[in-house]
Design a protein around this motif. Sequence first.
Motif, mmCIF file in Angstrom:
data_model
loop_
_atom_site.group_PDB
_atom_site.id
_atom_site.type_symbol
_atom_site.label_atom_id
_atom_site.label_comp_id
_atom_site.label_asym_id
_atom_site.label_seq_id
_atom_site.Cartn_x
_atom_site.Cartn_y
_atom_site.Cartn_z
ATOM 1 N N ARG A 1 34.039 58.342 37.485
ATOM 2 C CA ARG A 1 33.497 57.253 36.308
ATOM 3 C C ARG A 1 31.263 58.112 36.642
ATOM 4 N NH1 ARG A 1 34.025 51.731 34.754
ATOM 5 N NH2 ARG A 1 35.987 51.866 33.847
ATOM 6 N N THR A 2 31.312 58.956 35.839
ATOM 7 C CA THR A 2 29.964 59.549 35.683
ATOM 8 C C THR A 2 28.330 58.422 35.045
ATOM 9 O OG1 THR A 2 29.182 60.018 33.727
ATOM 10 C CG2 THR A 2 30.179 61.817 34.638
ATOM 11 N N TYR A 3 27.607 58.647 36.326
ATOM 12 C CA TYR A 3 26.480 57.430 36.013
ATOM 13 C C TYR A 3 25.901 57.186 34.690
ATOM 14 C CZ TYR A 3 22.081 54.791 36.643
ATOM 15 O OH TYR A 3 21.089 54.961 36.808
ATOM 16 N N GLU A 4 26.238 58.346 34.139
ATOM 17 C CA GLU A 4 25.819 58.469 32.288
ATOM 18 C C GLU A 4 26.730 57.237 31.870
ATOM 19 O OE1 GLU A 4 23.765 61.306 33.896
ATOM 20 O OE2 GLU A 4 25.914 60.731 34.237
ATOM 21 N N SER A 5 27.660 57.619 31.938
ATOM 22 C CA SER A 5 29.403 57.145 31.611
ATOM 23 C C SER A 5 29.337 55.426 32.041
ATOM 24 C CB SER A 5 30.771 57.396 31.834
ATOM 25 O OG SER A 5 31.517 57.874 33.278
ATOM 26 N N GLN A 6 28.891 55.316 33.361
ATOM 27 C CA GLN A 6 28.687 53.346 33.860
ATOM 28 C C GLN A 6 27.344 53.170 32.944
ATOM 29 O OE1 GLN A 6 28.494 53.616 38.153
ATOM 30 N NE2 GLN A 6 28.785 55.463 38.228
ATOM 31 N N VAL A 7 26.215 53.717 33.086
ATOM 32 C CA VAL A 7 25.603 52.990 32.303
ATOM 33 C C VAL A 7 26.094 52.893 30.272
ATOM 34 C CG1 VAL A 7 23.278 53.436 30.903
ATOM 35 C CG2 VAL A 7 23.655 54.345 33.394
ATOM 36 N N ASP A 8 26.274 53.760 29.827
ATOM 37 C CA ASP A 8 27.117 53.800 28.537
ATOM 38 C C ASP A 8 27.850 52.244 28.265
ATOM 39 O OD1 ASP A 8 27.957 54.307 25.822
ATOM 40 O OD2 ASP A 8 30.072 54.641 26.803
ATOM 41 N N LEU A 9 29.127 51.837 29.720
ATOM 42 C CA LEU A 9 30.142 51.276 29.182
ATOM 43 C C LEU A 9 29.321 49.410 29.884
ATOM 44 C CD1 LEU A 9 32.571 50.265 29.515
ATOM 45 C CD2 LEU A 9 32.656 50.307 32.080
ATOM 46 N N ALA A 10 28.090 49.635 30.888
ATOM 47 C CA ALA A 10 26.827 48.467 31.094
ATOM 48 C C ALA A 10 26.478 47.833 29.807
ATOM 49 C CB ALA A 10 26.242 48.591 31.827
ATOM 50 N N GLN A 11 25.924 49.063 28.421
ATOM 51 C CA GLN A 11 25.438 48.764 27.485
ATOM 52 C C GLN A 11 26.553 48.068 26.783
ATOM 53 O OE1 GLN A 11 24.009 52.328 26.239
ATOM 54 N NE2 GLN A 11 21.643 51.311 27.720
ATOM 55 N N ARG A 12 27.710 48.232 26.590
ATOM 56 C CA ARG A 12 28.974 48.187 25.558
ATOM 57 C C ARG A 12 29.071 46.534 26.089
ATOM 58 N NH1 ARG A 12 33.022 50.758 25.355
ATOM 59 N NH2 ARG A 12 32.815 52.435 27.166
ATOM 60 N N LYS A 13 29.894 46.715 27.328
ATOM 61 C CA LYS A 13 30.594 45.464 27.816
ATOM 62 C C LYS A 13 29.978 44.293 28.626
ATOM 63 C CE LYS A 13 35.021 48.051 27.334
ATOM 64 N NZ LYS A 13 36.647 48.437 27.802
ATOM 65 N N GLY A 14 28.796 44.859 29.374
ATOM 66 C CA GLY A 14 27.740 43.747 29.632
ATOM 67 C C GLY A 14 28.131 43.839 31.527
ATOM 68 N N LEU A 15 27.444 43.814 32.236
ATOM 69 C CA LEU A 15 26.901 43.622 33.506
ATOM 70 C C LEU A 15 28.069 42.621 34.258
ATOM 71 C CD1 LEU A 15 23.734 44.298 34.540
ATOM 72 C CD2 LEU A 15 25.439 45.827 34.599
ATOM 73 N N TYR A 16 29.087 42.999 34.428
ATOM 74 C CA TYR A 16 30.072 42.140 35.456
ATOM 75 C C TYR A 16 29.226 40.282 36.273
ATOM 76 C CZ TYR A 16 33.927 40.077 38.511
ATOM 77 O OH TYR A 16 35.017 39.321 38.134
ATOM 78 N N SER A 17 28.167 41.044 37.051
ATOM 79 C CA SER A 17 27.698 39.569 37.277
ATOM 80 C C SER A 17 27.317 39.033 36.491
ATOM 81 C CB SER A 17 26.095 39.800 37.710
ATOM 82 O OG SER A 17 25.368 40.873 37.273
ATOM 83 N N GLN A 18 26.725 39.175 34.599
ATOM 84 C CA GLN A 18 26.350 38.306 34.135
ATOM 85 C C GLN A 18 27.961 37.944 32.699
ATOM 86 O OE1 GLN A 18 23.078 40.704 31.978
ATOM 87 N NE2 GLN A 18 22.332 41.015 33.890
ATOM 88 N N GLY A 19 29.144 37.801 33.053
ATOM 89 C CA GLY A 19 29.969 37.972 32.342
ATOM 90 C C GLY A 19 30.824 38.609 31.829
ATOM 91 N N GLY A 20 30.321 40.090 31.697
ATOM 92 C CA GLY A 20 30.191 40.931 31.304
ATOM 93 C C GLY A 20 31.717 42.138 32.660
ATOM 94 N N LEU A 21 31.996 43.323 32.184
ATOM 95 C CA LEU A 21 33.341 43.992 32.461
ATOM 96 C C LEU A 21 32.927 44.990 33.151
ATOM 97 C CD1 LEU A 21 35.465 42.945 29.744
ATOM 98 C CD2 LEU A 21 35.525 42.621 32.083
ATOM 99 N N ALA A 22 31.117 45.200 33.375
ATOM 100 C CA ALA A 22 30.793 46.363 33.965
ATOM 101 C C ALA A 22 30.223 46.405 35.646
ATOM 102 C CB ALA A 22 29.421 47.448 32.889
ATOM 103 N N ALA A 23 30.305 47.517 36.185
ATOM 104 C CA ALA A 23 29.182 46.168 37.439
ATOM 105 C C ALA A 23 28.361 47.745 37.453
ATOM 106 C CB ALA A 23 29.918 47.835 38.634
ATOM 107 N N LYS A 24 26.549 47.386 38.014
ATOM 108 C CA LYS A 24 25.845 47.851 37.732
ATOM 109 C C LYS A 24 25.895 49.640 38.007
ATOM 110 C CE LYS A 24 20.939 47.719 39.920
ATOM 111 N NZ LYS A 24 19.889 47.146 41.022
ATOM 112 N N PRO A 25 25.033 50.037 37.205
ATOM 113 C CA PRO A 25 25.486 51.934 37.152
ATOM 114 C C PRO A 25 24.627 52.027 38.581
ATOM 115 C CG PRO A 25 24.833 50.890 34.610
ATOM 116 C CD PRO A 25 24.973 49.326 35.519
ATOM 117 N N GLY A 26 25.637 52.824 39.170
ATOM 118 C CA GLY A 26 25.570 53.762 39.914
ATOM 119 C C GLY A 26 26.089 52.939 41.461
ATOM 120 N N THR A 27 26.441 51.864 41.536
ATOM 121 C CA THR A 27 27.685 50.719 42.089
ATOM 122 C C THR A 27 28.623 50.930 42.061
ATOM 123 O OG1 THR A 27 27.227 48.694 41.194
ATOM 124 C CG2 THR A 27 25.151 49.212 42.705
ATOM 125 N N SER A 28 29.370 51.147 41.304
ATOM 126 C CA SER A 28 30.749 50.938 40.864
ATOM 127 C C SER A 28 31.732 51.973 42.303
ATOM 128 C CB SER A 28 30.940 51.476 39.116
ATOM 129 O OG SER A 28 32.218 52.242 38.827
#
Length: 212
Positions: free
Chosen positions: A141-168
């Motif tokens: 997963r590219t960094y840009e796609s990580q950013v997109d995923l975090a925006q759409r599904k929320g950060l895992y640390s906040q109850g979402g399903l995405a890692a902080k971009p750049g750490t996945s």
Amino acid sequence: MSGIDAISSRILEIQTTISSVSRGLTPTQTSAAASSSSARTAAGTAATSEAFGSALAQAVAAAPAAPAPPAAAPASTAKLDANGIPEGFAAYGNGKIPREALTEITGTGHRLWAPAAQAFDKVLAAAKADGVTIGITDSYRTYESQVDLAQRKGLYSQGGLAAKPGTSDHGWGLSVDLNLDSKALAWMRANGASMGFVEDVPREPWHWTFQG
């Protein structure tokens, strides 16, 4: 005599003739003087050419050989470093790995770090032999796609399903998201670890990471 030598000789002959006339020399004397000058010119030209050739040969022999181009360093070795990152990938950055540095999971279009891709080829083959179908929904997963995923599904640390971009782990080419029915999930839980893959994210039974 070369063309240049002939021209030089002719010019000298004309100059000698003009000079001779001004000094009152006879044509025969003039011709003799020109011949003598021409002979001296030819000898000087030959000596100069020989000296130049010798100096050039010496210069070429003394010149240092051009250094050979350095061998290209591999993008990654087959090891994980102390931080669990494929050696050689840290210099690229998470999600910034060139496509050519990754390897396709055979026939899927999905790409991972080479050892992970090769290991997952074996997972798919073993599952198929047991009558189990495993699908892949995501891999590197590219960094840009990580950013997109975090925006759409929320950060895992906040109850979402995405890692902080750049750490996945997807950004290092280590993780796959799988399409698993109950039979396939049970098979992965029974066999994945022996092939290097672990279910390492709570709440995400589809997420499997290569740990070697």
